[in-house]
Motif scaffolding. Sequence first.
Motif, PDB file in Angstrom:
ATOM      1  N   ALA A  61       0.934  -1.080  -0.142  1.00 11.02           N
ATOM      2  CA  ALA A  61       0.053   0.112  -0.118  1.00 11.02           C
ATOM      3  C   ALA A  61       0.920   1.031   0.079  1.00 11.02           C
ATOM      4  O   ALA A  61       0.739   1.939  -0.761  1.00 11.02           O
ATOM      5  CB  ALA A  61      -0.900   0.123   1.203  1.00 11.02           C
ATOM      6  N   ASN A  62       1.836   0.901   0.797  1.00  9.81           N
ATOM      7  CA  ASN A  62       2.471   2.185   0.798  1.00  9.81           C
ATOM      8  C   ASN A  62       3.070   2.503  -0.190  1.00  9.81           C
ATOM      9  O   ASN A  62       3.760   3.915  -1.235  1.00  9.81           O
ATOM     10  CB  ASN A  62       3.813   2.239   1.709  1.00  9.81           C
ATOM     11  N   GLY A  65       1.301   4.185  -2.405  1.00 13.51           N
ATOM     12  CA  GLY A  65       1.396   5.430  -2.589  1.00 13.51           C
ATOM     13  C   GLY A  65       2.431   6.346  -2.510  1.00 13.51           C
ATOM     14  O   GLY A  65       2.276   7.935  -2.778  1.00 13.51           O
ATOM     15  N   ILE A  66       3.817   5.504  -2.619  1.00  9.73           N
ATOM     16  CA  ILE A  66       4.739   6.620  -2.824  1.00  9.73           C
ATOM     17  C   ILE A  66       4.890   6.914  -4.572  1.00  9.73           C
ATOM     18  O   ILE A  66       5.369   8.159  -4.798  1.00  9.73           O
ATOM     19  CB  ILE A  66       6.317   5.718  -2.174  1.00  9.73           C
ATOM     20  N   ALA A  68       2.981   7.309  -6.366  1.00  6.72           N
ATOM     21  CA  ALA A  68       1.671   8.334  -6.544  1.00  6.72           C
ATOM     22  C   ALA A  68       2.131   9.177  -6.803  1.00  6.72           C
ATOM     23  O   ALA A  68       2.754  10.546  -7.374  1.00  6.72           O
ATOM     24  CB  ALA A  68       0.466   7.974  -6.192  1.00  6.72           C
ATOM     25  N   GLY A  69       2.872   9.734  -5.280  1.00  8.03           N
ATOM     26  CA  GLY A  69       3.944  10.334  -5.121  1.00  8.03           C
ATOM     27  C   GLY A  69       4.798  11.689  -5.814  1.00  8.03           C
ATOM     28  O   GLY A  69       4.632  12.548  -6.192  1.00  8.03           O
ATOM     29  N   ASP A  92      -7.780  -0.091  -3.543  1.00  9.27           N
ATOM     30  CA  ASP A  92      -8.221   1.589  -2.856  1.00  9.27           C
ATOM     31  C   ASP A  92      -7.696   2.016  -3.151  1.00  9.27           C
ATOM     32  O   ASP A  92      -7.125   3.628  -3.660  1.00  9.27           O
ATOM     33  CB  ASP A  92      -8.723   1.584  -1.081  1.00  9.27           C
ATOM     34  N   GLN A  93      -5.751   2.217  -2.558  1.00  2.92           N
ATOM     35  CA  GLN A  93      -4.162   3.144  -2.828  1.00  2.92           C
ATOM     36  C   GLN A  93      -4.319   3.247  -4.531  1.00  2.92           C
ATOM     37  O   GLN A  93      -4.400   5.132  -4.928  1.00  2.92           O
ATOM     38  CB  GLN A  93      -2.891   2.385  -2.830  1.00  2.92           C
ATOM     39  N   GLN A  96      -7.773   5.200  -5.722  1.00  4.35           N
ATOM     40  CA  GLN A  96      -7.554   6.862  -4.940  1.00  4.35           C
ATOM     41  C   GLN A  96      -5.880   7.777  -5.641  1.00  4.35           C
ATOM     42  O   GLN A  96      -6.535   9.264  -6.162  1.00  4.35           O
ATOM     43  CB  GLN A  96      -7.819   7.387  -3.413  1.00  4.35           C
ATOM     44  N   SER A  97      -5.028   6.847  -4.998  1.00  3.83           N
ATOM     45  CA  SER A  97      -3.725   7.469  -5.122  1.00  3.83           C
ATOM     46  C   SER A  97      -3.463   7.438  -6.737  1.00  3.83           C
ATOM     47  O   SER A  97      -2.869   8.784  -7.250  1.00  3.83           O
ATOM     48  CB  SER A  97      -2.675   7.232  -4.573  1.00  3.83           C
ATOM     49  N   TYR A 100      -7.452   7.888 -10.047  1.00  5.62           N
ATOM     50  CA  TYR A 100      -9.409   9.510  -9.750  1.00  5.62           C
ATOM     51  C   TYR A 100      -7.485   9.997  -9.787  1.00  5.62           C
ATOM     52  O   TYR A 100      -7.968  10.754 -10.454  1.00  5.62           O
ATOM     53  CB  TYR A 100      -9.439   9.045  -8.641  1.00  5.62           C
ATOM     54  N   SER A 101      -6.734   9.824  -8.748  1.00  5.66           N
ATOM     55  CA  SER A 101      -5.739  10.892  -8.732  1.00  5.66           C
ATOM     56  C   SER A 101      -4.860  11.396 -10.723  1.00  5.66           C
ATOM     57  O   SER A 101      -4.129  11.872 -10.787  1.00  5.66           O
ATOM     58  CB  SER A 101      -4.777  11.298  -8.409  1.00  5.66           C
ATOM     59  N   ARG A 102      -5.120  10.553 -11.579  1.00  3.13           N
ATOM     60  CA  ARG A 102      -4.249  10.684 -13.018  1.00  3.13           C
ATOM     61  C   ARG A 102      -3.275  10.444 -12.911  1.00  3.13           C
ATOM     62  O   ARG A 102      -2.742  11.227 -13.376  1.00  3.13           O
ATOM     63  CB  ARG A 102      -4.823  11.428 -13.474  1.00  3.13           C
ATOM     64  N   LYS A 103      -1.910  10.111 -11.697  1.00  2.00           N
ATOM     65  CA  LYS A 103      -0.699   9.803 -11.759  1.00  2.00           C
ATOM     66  C   LYS A 103      -0.290   9.400 -12.737  1.00  2.00           C
ATOM     67  O   LYS A 103      -0.608   7.576 -12.940  1.00  2.00           O
ATOM     68  CB  LYS A 103      -0.736   9.374 -10.383  1.00  2.00           C
TER      69      LYS A 103
END
Lengths: 317, 278
Positions: A61-62, A65-66, A68-69, A92-93, A96-97, A100-103
């Motif tokens: 999960a991390n 997220g990383i 995406a960031g 879900d990660q 959303q990240s 949906y956030s188009r990364k």
Amino acid sequence: MALKTFGNKDTRSGFGEGLRLLGETNPDVVALCADLTGSLKMDAFQKNHPDRFFQIGIAEANMIGIAAGMTIGGKIPFTGTFANFSTSRVYDQIRQSVAYSRKNVKICASHAGLTLGEDGATHQVLEDIGMMRMLPNMTVVVPADYNQTLQATLAIAAWDGPVYLRFGRPSVPIFTPEDAVFKIGKADLLVQGTDVTIIACGHMVWKALEAQVQLAEKGISAEVINMHTIKPLDTEAILSSVAKTGCVVTAEEHMMNGGLGDAVAQVLSKSSPAPQEFVAVNDTFGESGTPNELLKKYHLETTDIVLAAERVLTRKN
Amino acid sequence: MADLQAIATQVRRDIVRMVHAVSSGHPGGSLGCADFFTFMYAERLRVNANQFTMEGMNEDLFFLSNGHISPVWYSILSRSGFFPVSELATFRKISSRLQGHPSVDKNLPGIRMASGSLGQGLSVAIGAATTKTMNADQSMVYCLMGDGELQEGQVWEAAMYAGSKGISNLIGIIDYNNRQIDGDVSDVMGIMPLEDKWKAFGWDVYHMDGHSYDNMREVFATIDSNKSNRMPKMIIMKTEMGKGVDFMMGTHKWHGSAPNDEQLATALAQLPETLGDY
């Protein structure tokens, strides 16, 4: 007629080689792995570019997220872990990240499907294509052999937006020429035929080619399409082929629900309904066994495609 | 910009008016963080409000992980010049850029990541901070989380990673109001000892009064002076949910409920218009 091959290799090694090449050619590419560097064949990238390789540990999960960031500021992150931990564990990660956030994250997933083998059902994800193709903004690529996986890896780096790239563990025949052009969303018409269309992805494309040979020996002319991109789907390739043959067999190392077969059925039912048979796993989990034992038990062999083609032909008008 | 207290009061007015207008949203945590957001955008963050870019090169980045307190963020973003203040009237309405929870889907300036499903922001902030390091970009990355949000497992994956890898251009902030939807955090599922947990994960931990600008200045000055310790920084920020509206304080009840007409009038009477309503 003998099928032409360029030897055998695992598709994950095609990914590893593609990533190695990207390391040399694209300074924005970074790679993240959740403790499976060797299994994902990310070793070369790690060795050549330690400053652009990130060992996240067993924390998927991390990792998502990383990744995406990291896109904020222009990096192109490639995440690597098994397909199950690349999708269902982190849905879900991703939703959303990433989606949906188009990364601009490339989710690279090995050991997909039953051919993971002895590790059993906990690791044999058969729902990943369905989960990923349901997400808006997500592109889903399932290359068929080593050469194509290498080319697909290069292609997704140049593609702007989230991508799910699915490949596998076993050594399988290479039939895509090294210099073949890979275009996301453009299916490969491998063999032309007139009686039945076989649309396959991933490891099942080779079996579709074998099935085509066996069908030819029975006087049945099969067209074979390598649908390496599940989303965006090459609807034109499906419709023009089925307009000619009038029926279709889909073949995938995935659950019947939600996968390539569903995607093809949706296209046909909307504009040109035709009889279809599904070679896929029928609403059951896998289990431990050798890849070949599993393919036999869960009806994903060449024979199963041949039988499906014969069945669907009987349903043609 | 007007003085901080005046901005914060207007932000609080915006919050209660926005949630009242659509009879939904999260006023409690938003009010509790109004002073913090005001301080951040008026004094601390080095950002370019007029020319927002997704990449945010050489700018500080702010991530809101507890996306449900979007009203306070939207208000301060608009009051800081990221988008017209009039757009606050579209909050949670159909086709608005001001979604119930923050989104990049409709390109609202100031926002770089969707949030709302809890526990994901700190990982994203780590990624953004890592890219800044790779780009030799000296600016900082901030991530605000709720205290109840710390019950999500992914937060601790991120905590372990940032501590272990020494992500030192990252400042996390916990909105410690001890309230969540179902009651007090300490009753729902306790998160104490908070400071020891973050220290054990390798973070440099600070305490801050989320309603005192002097204290905020002091804490950030200390953090700046400790920059060389190469540790990620975590601020445990004490706040009062519902701060500024007397009947919304001292309870978790206003976490996710909007005031009715009468309650709105009572609230606005406590929050004089300072910068002009939207």
